[in-house]
Design an enzyme around this catalytic site. Sequence first.
Site, PDB file in Angstrom:
ATOM      1  N   HIS A 151       0.958  -1.064  -0.143  1.00  0.00           N
ATOM      2  CA  HIS A 151      -0.047   0.088   0.036  1.00  0.00           C
ATOM      3  C   HIS A 151       0.796   1.356  -0.052  1.00  0.00           C
ATOM      4  O   HIS A 151       0.582   2.074  -0.672  1.00  0.00           O
ATOM      5  CB  HIS A 151      -0.770   0.189   1.412  1.00  0.00           C
ATOM      6  CG  HIS A 151      -2.104  -0.954   1.459  1.00  0.00           C
ATOM      7  ND1 HIS A 151      -2.086  -1.990   2.383  1.00  0.00           N
ATOM      8  CD2 HIS A 151      -2.798  -1.532   0.260  1.00  0.00           C
ATOM      9  CE1 HIS A 151      -3.166  -2.587   2.209  1.00  0.00           C
ATOM     10  NE2 HIS A 151      -3.597  -2.353   1.148  1.00  0.00           N
ATOM     11  N   LYS A 154     -15.395  -8.634   5.521  1.00  0.00           N
ATOM     12  CA  LYS A 154     -14.383  -9.064   6.263  1.00  0.00           C
ATOM     13  C   LYS A 154     -14.393  -8.911   7.848  1.00  0.00           C
ATOM     14  O   LYS A 154     -14.917  -7.763   7.978  1.00  0.00           O
ATOM     15  CB  LYS A 154     -13.109  -8.610   5.740  1.00  0.00           C
ATOM     16  CG  LYS A 154     -12.833  -8.868   4.202  1.00  0.00           C
ATOM     17  CD  LYS A 154     -11.178  -8.195   4.053  1.00  0.00           C
ATOM     18  CE  LYS A 154     -11.142  -8.275   2.485  1.00  0.00           C
ATOM     19  NZ  LYS A 154     -10.209  -7.424   2.157  1.00  0.00           N
ATOM     20  N   ARG A 198      -2.357  -5.843  -8.380  1.00  0.00           N
ATOM     21  CA  ARG A 198      -1.287  -6.700  -8.270  1.00  0.00           C
ATOM     22  C   ARG A 198      -1.188  -7.683  -9.281  1.00  0.00           C
ATOM     23  O   ARG A 198      -0.212  -7.809  -9.817  1.00  0.00           O
ATOM     24  CB  ARG A 198      -1.512  -7.396  -6.787  1.00  0.00           C
ATOM     25  CG  ARG A 198      -1.071  -6.713  -5.520  1.00  0.00           C
ATOM     26  CD  ARG A 198      -1.602  -7.371  -4.522  1.00  0.00           C
ATOM     27  NE  ARG A 198      -2.978  -7.224  -4.467  1.00  0.00           N
ATOM     28  CZ  ARG A 198      -3.639  -7.085  -3.422  1.00  0.00           C
ATOM     29  NH1 ARG A 198      -2.989  -7.607  -2.326  1.00  0.00           N
ATOM     30  NH2 ARG A 198      -4.897  -6.899  -3.442  1.00  0.00           N
ATOM     31  N   SER A 213      -2.691  -7.902   2.728  1.00  0.00           N
ATOM     32  CA  SER A 213      -3.158  -7.643   4.512  1.00  0.00           C
ATOM     33  C   SER A 213      -3.338  -9.043   4.920  1.00  0.00           C
ATOM     34  O   SER A 213      -2.982  -9.335   6.091  1.00  0.00           O
ATOM     35  CB  SER A 213      -4.184  -6.514   4.442  1.00  0.00           C
ATOM     36  OG  SER A 213      -3.769  -5.384   4.194  1.00  0.00           O
TER      37      SER A 213
END
Length: 162
Positions: free
Chosen positions: A17, A41, A90, A128
């Site tokens: 990030h 989440k 990504r 993460s």
Amino acid sequence: MITAIYPGSFDPVTLGHLNIIRRAAKLFDQVVVCVMPNAGKRPMFSLTERVDFISRTVARFPNVRADSSDILLAEYAKNFEKSVIVKGLRAVSDFENEFQMALINNKINEQLDTVFLSAGERYMFLSSSAVKEIARYGADLRAFVPCEILDDVARRAKELRD
Ligand code: ADP
């Protein structure tokens, strides 16, 4: 004055990030890293903790700040005179979801465009979730999270282990 809004769950903020933040800070007048609660989440860190982690990490960049929002991103963007959304990509796996979100945001607020930055080569693998997974095993996190929050992440992971 163009504000780049960088949204995400940032649970917690990673070096991947930070790589995107650093590059966005060079491209735009101002960057607001916006923590959004992700209904899907269950977070390791509260919204307040996540904002605090980002604030400490970006303290060295004069044109970057952290914020949080629980309203629609397309609405949040209206707080700024001119804004774009910044997202990091990504791999191909990020693309479909991010592309869909970009189109939806543009449909809701047609002034709002999304700019994609490719992930830094060194951070292609970093998420993460991966950080949380390895933190649970008490592994060294220095290659994954900013030094400003290393102790906090390690401490929370230990609390959850014990
Ligand atoms: P994660 O997928 O790590 O849980 P977030 O939901 O907080 O991250 O993601 C916020 C934004 O940051 C998304 O646009 C995501 O694609 C991007 N991002 C996450 N990790 C990286 C990384 N290692 N390199 C570049 N961009 C990333």
